[in-house]
Design a protein around this motif. Structure first.
Motif, PDB file in Angstrom:
ATOM      1  N   CYS A 156       0.837  -1.202   0.000  1.00  0.00           N
ATOM      2  CA  CYS A 156       0.000   0.000   0.000  1.00  0.00           C
ATOM      3  C   CYS A 156       0.874   1.254   0.000  1.00  0.00           C
ATOM      4  O   CYS A 156       0.566   2.230  -0.692  1.00  0.00           O
ATOM      5  N   ARG A 157       1.968   1.227   0.742  1.00  0.00           N
ATOM      6  CA  ARG A 157       2.882   2.370   0.764  1.00  0.00           C
ATOM      7  C   ARG A 157       3.455   2.630  -0.627  1.00  0.00           C
ATOM      8  O   ARG A 157       3.581   3.788  -1.054  1.00  0.00           O
ATOM      9  N   LEU A 159       2.057   1.906  -3.516  1.00  0.00           N
ATOM     10  CA  LEU A 159       1.002   2.453  -4.373  1.00  0.00           C
ATOM     11  C   LEU A 159       0.761   3.927  -4.085  1.00  0.00           C
ATOM     12  O   LEU A 159       0.673   4.757  -5.003  1.00  0.00           O
ATOM     13  N   LEU A 160       0.648   4.273  -2.813  1.00  0.00           N
ATOM     14  CA  LEU A 160       0.391   5.662  -2.450  1.00  0.00           C
ATOM     15  C   LEU A 160       1.598   6.548  -2.734  1.00  0.00           C
ATOM     16  O   LEU A 160       1.464   7.674  -3.214  1.00  0.00           O
ATOM     17  N   GLY A 161       2.792   6.025  -2.432  1.00  0.00           N
ATOM     18  CA  GLY A 161       3.997   6.817  -2.659  1.00  0.00           C
ATOM     19  C   GLY A 161       4.238   7.119  -4.125  1.00  0.00           C
ATOM     20  O   GLY A 161       4.745   8.183  -4.480  1.00  0.00           O
ATOM     21  N   SER A 163       1.716   7.171  -6.394  1.00  0.00           N
ATOM     22  CA  SER A 163       0.576   7.925  -6.905  1.00  0.00           C
ATOM     23  C   SER A 163       0.741   9.424  -6.714  1.00  0.00           C
ATOM     24  O   SER A 163       0.413  10.221  -7.596  1.00  0.00           O
ATOM     25  N   THR A 164       1.233   9.823  -5.551  1.00  0.00           N
ATOM     26  CA  THR A 164       1.492  11.239  -5.274  1.00  0.00           C
ATOM     27  C   THR A 164       2.909  11.356  -4.737  1.00  0.00           C
ATOM     28  O   THR A 164       3.167  11.043  -3.572  1.00  0.00           O
ATOM     29  N   GLN A 165       3.828  11.782  -5.577  1.00  0.00           N
ATOM     30  CA  GLN A 165       5.239  11.830  -5.205  1.00  0.00           C
ATOM     31  C   GLN A 165       5.572  13.207  -4.638  1.00  0.00           C
ATOM     32  O   GLN A 165       5.575  14.209  -5.344  1.00  0.00           O
ATOM     33  N   TYR A 190       3.988   6.810   2.928  1.00  0.00           N
ATOM     34  CA  TYR A 190       4.137   7.211   4.329  1.00  0.00           C
ATOM     35  C   TYR A 190       5.377   6.536   4.870  1.00  0.00           C
ATOM     36  O   TYR A 190       6.067   5.831   4.131  1.00  0.00           O
ATOM     37  N   ASP A 237       4.045  12.019   7.095  1.00  0.00           N
ATOM     38  CA  ASP A 237       4.505  10.667   6.774  1.00  0.00           C
ATOM     39  C   ASP A 237       4.596   9.805   8.028  1.00  0.00           C
ATOM     40  O   ASP A 237       4.223   8.629   8.018  1.00  0.00           O
ATOM     41  N   ALA A 244      -0.920   3.464   9.848  1.00  0.00           N
ATOM     42  CA  ALA A 244      -0.857   2.351   8.902  1.00  0.00           C
ATOM     43  C   ALA A 244      -0.426   1.065   9.594  1.00  0.00           C
ATOM     44  O   ALA A 244      -0.942  -0.017   9.290  1.00  0.00           O
TER      45      ALA A 244
END
Length: 279
Positions: A156-157, A159-161, A163-165, A190, A237, A244
């Motif tokens: 998940c980290r 994917l999120l990291g 997606s928005t860098q 995060y 983060d 998380a």
């Protein structure tokens, strides 16, 4: 016992906010209220609960339910902040209160590269400790929950990291011995450091290894301060990393319960036959 959301009268005949109650004769008080409502000409409609509150009820809630009341005040306060705060312009670096709080530490580390290297190496050792414990719990103790949690969390980290860098802070103090080793690129959002440590700490508590869990929690706080001081993570983060770790540990527990209910008798198991999936 949980505290009711409304004070009880001395004769215990007041109905609570939820549920039906009877009086001393066994008569349902909700039925009495409905009957009285029809007699009063309101069509049987009861008043909203807030319309029946008194000043003593409000004082009771404030005294016995001060935690949600405090958060309610926080909602009002930050609503005002949101409508009055000036946004950071695109040409400026993001504002981070953790960076402000660790300015003195940042200056010390910037002026002492050797100290920064030592702390970075210690941080890498701590990450190795987390990883060792999480893998050990599965391979040597037959408890895959921490490993499942870590797999969920890091995926998940990623994917999120991606997606928005987030931009790397201009004051970032890197080190070749910091994790990830070699100053390679990494996701800011995060914090996997914090989340991984939290996953290990929660498992230690389940196994009643409270002293070891306390050691990990202290090291987690210290590494968070160092990460802010080196500008290796934003405060958000670290905060989300903490959440998380808790979230994915819970999801891994639910996954174990699900697989335990639906597992095949002769199928391959991630745990040893002598151990239970759920602790």
């Amino acid at each position: 016992m949980s505290t009711p959301l409304r004070r009880r009268s001395n004769n215990n005949n007041n109905n609570s906010l939820n549920g039906n109650h009877t009086n001393g004769n066994g008569t349902n008080l909700m039925e009495i209220k409905k009957t009285n409502g029809i007699a009063n000409g309101d069509g049987g409609k009861n008043k909203a609960p807030c319309m029946t509150w008194t000043a003593r009820d409000v004082a009771y809630v404030a005294r016995h339910h001060w935690i949600p009341c405090l958060f309610a005040v926080g909602v009002l306060f930050f609503t005002g902040v949101e409508y009055t705060l000036q946004m950071v312009p695109p040409s400026s670096q993001p504002f981070d209160i953790g960076f402000v709080a660790t300015r003195s530490l940042h200056r010390v580390l910037a002026n002492s590269p050797d100290l920064n290297t030592v702390l970075a190496a210690l941080n890498t050792v701590f990450v190795a400790m987390q990883t060792t414990y999480i893998v050990w719990a599965w391979l040597m103790e037959g408890r895959p929950r921490p490993t499942i949690s870590a797999c969920f969390m890091f995926t998940c980290r990623g994917l999120l990291g991606y997606s928005t860098q987030l931009p790397l802070p201009q004051e970032f103090l890197g080190s070749g011995v910091d994790f990830p080793v070699g100053n390679v690129s990494f996701f800011l959002f995060y914090s996997g450091h914090v989340a991984g440590s939290m996953i290990a700490s929660l498992d230690m508590r389940r196994m009643q290894r409270f002293r070891l869990a306390m050691v990990f929690d202290i090291l987690n706080v210290l590494q968070s301060i160092r990460l802010l001081g080196t500008r290796g993570h934003y405060t958000i983060d670290l905060a989300v990393g903490l959440g998380a770790g808790i979230l994915f540990d819970s999801l891994a527990g639910k996954y174990e319960e699900m697989t335990k209910r639906h597992s095949l008798t002769n199928g391959f198991s991630l745990v040893s036959k002598d151990d239970s999936l759920v602790n």
